[in-house]
Design a protein around this motif. Structure first.
Motif, mmCIF file in Angstrom:
data_model
loop_
_atom_site.group_PDB
_atom_site.id
_atom_site.type_symbol
_atom_site.label_atom_id
_atom_site.label_comp_id
_atom_site.label_asym_id
_atom_site.label_seq_id
_atom_site.Cartn_x
_atom_site.Cartn_y
_atom_site.Cartn_z
ATOM 1 N N GLU A 234 -4.015 0.999 -4.281
ATOM 2 C CA GLU A 234 -3.895 0.021 -3.206
ATOM 3 C C GLU A 234 -2.499 0.044 -2.583
ATOM 4 O O GLU A 234 -2.347 -0.163 -1.384
ATOM 5 C CB GLU A 234 -4.217 -1.368 -3.743
ATOM 6 N N ASP A 235 -1.484 0.324 -3.390
ATOM 7 C CA ASP A 235 -0.125 0.379 -2.855
ATOM 8 C C ASP A 235 0.026 1.527 -1.857
ATOM 9 O O ASP A 235 0.744 1.402 -0.859
ATOM 10 C CB ASP A 235 0.891 0.539 -3.986
ATOM 11 N N ARG A 238 -1.518 0.506 1.337
ATOM 12 C CA ARG A 238 -0.611 -0.386 2.044
ATOM 13 C C ARG A 238 0.493 0.403 2.765
ATOM 14 O O ARG A 238 0.851 0.095 3.897
ATOM 15 C CB ARG A 238 0.007 -1.369 1.035
ATOM 16 N N SER A 242 0.886 0.516 6.854
ATOM 17 C CA SER A 242 2.123 0.024 7.458
ATOM 18 C C SER A 242 2.861 1.128 8.208
ATOM 19 O O SER A 242 3.652 0.837 9.108
ATOM 20 C CB SER A 242 3.032 -0.567 6.379
ATOM 21 N N TYR A 254 -6.813 -4.691 7.010
ATOM 22 C CA TYR A 254 -6.341 -4.563 5.646
ATOM 23 C C TYR A 254 -5.567 -5.785 5.186
ATOM 24 O O TYR A 254 -5.585 -6.137 4.012
ATOM 25 C CB TYR A 254 -5.500 -3.297 5.498
ATOM 26 N N LYS A 258 -7.419 -7.035 2.048
ATOM 27 C CA LYS A 258 -6.694 -6.565 0.860
ATOM 28 C C LYS A 258 -5.627 -7.559 0.405
ATOM 29 O O LYS A 258 -5.145 -7.514 -0.692
ATOM 30 C CB LYS A 258 -6.066 -5.209 1.146
#
Length: 258
Positions: A234-235, A238, A242, A254, A258
């Motif tokens: 998930e990181d 992200r 971004s 997201y 998320k």
């Protein structure tokens, strides 16, 4: 994750598969990228020119570890495998060593996060080659997902027209039928590629067709969405969301889910 400063992508595929065009669209740029060697030194302009136009006779100047970065979006780092063909054992081994090393390196800021493998839909390239089968049978990318990108899909337009003419259609009034025939041809080749690569030891995680990528206004949001979906962490999702600048809606989606 705080040590990973940029999202790193390896772009693979045959020569003239449209790899440079894709990364330009992702970074919303028509400029050439700045190229850095493995030690972070910026390469001179003439070496960059050779790099971007690397053909078989010039591959000695090209190294897969070189980093391609666009000023318009320095959050992305790209690596280009150049076009490798069946029988080029030394090039294949260099590529394989790079993939294995960068997929598992403890130097987290040097890891590759995803691989885009380009297969063009031009007439002479649609079938899965021995080089592509070799990659998906021998290269274990570990936790790094591979997405197959069908590029130059717009070339199917001429094939659609030819098939309709053979069927006796008057092309002048058959625009809707041409578009339908294009979709049929794309589905046929996609099914063929999925079948062939699905038999390999390390098949790709996803498939995506890209259209009109030669146009500056090309939409890359679907590519970003698919890439985010195949990521295992998930990181990393992200970080990608971004970094990308293709779609504000994707950022919102997201952020909400998320």
């Amino acid at each position: 994750m705080k040590k990973i400063e940029r999202f790193r992508i390896l772009v693979m595929g045959r020569a003239n598969a449209g790899k440079t065009t894709i990364i330009q669209r992702v970074c919303d740029s028509t400029d050439k990228p700045e190229v850095f060697d493995s030690k972070g030194n910026k390469m001179s302009c003439w070496l960059v020119e050779v790099h971007l136009n690397a053909e078989c006779s010039q591959r000695g100047y090209h190294r897969i570890e070189h980093e391609l970065i666009f000023r318009s979006n320095p959050g992305f780092v790209f690596h280009d495998s150049c076009g490798f063909e069946a029988g080029a054992a030394e090039e294949f081994d260099q590529m394989k060593d790079f993939v294995v090393d960068r997929a598992a390196t403890p130097r987290v800021n040097e890891r590759i996060h995803v691989i885009w493998f380009c297969i063009p839909m031009t007439e002479s390239c649609r079938t899965v080659t021995a080089a592509e089968q070799k990659f998906f049978n021998e290269c274990d990318t570990g936790h790094v997902p591979v997405i197959v990108l069908l590029t130059k899909v717009d070339t199917l337009n001429l094939d659609a027209i030819e098939e309709l003419e053979d069927e006796g259609w008057e092309i002048g009034g058959a625009q809707g039928r041409i578009a339908e025939k294009e979709r049929e041809l794309l589905e046929k080749w996609l099914a063929h590629i999925k079948h062939e690569l699905g038999k390999c030891k390390f098949p790709p995680k996803g498939y995506l067709s890209l259209q009109k990528m030669d146009q500056k206004s090309a939409d890359c949001s679907t590519l970003m969405h698919w890439t985010a979906n195949v990521l295992n962490e998930e990181d990393l999702q992200r970080l990608l969301i971004s970094t990308q600048q293709s779609s504000i809606a994707l950022c919102v989606q997201y952020a909400v889910h998320k």
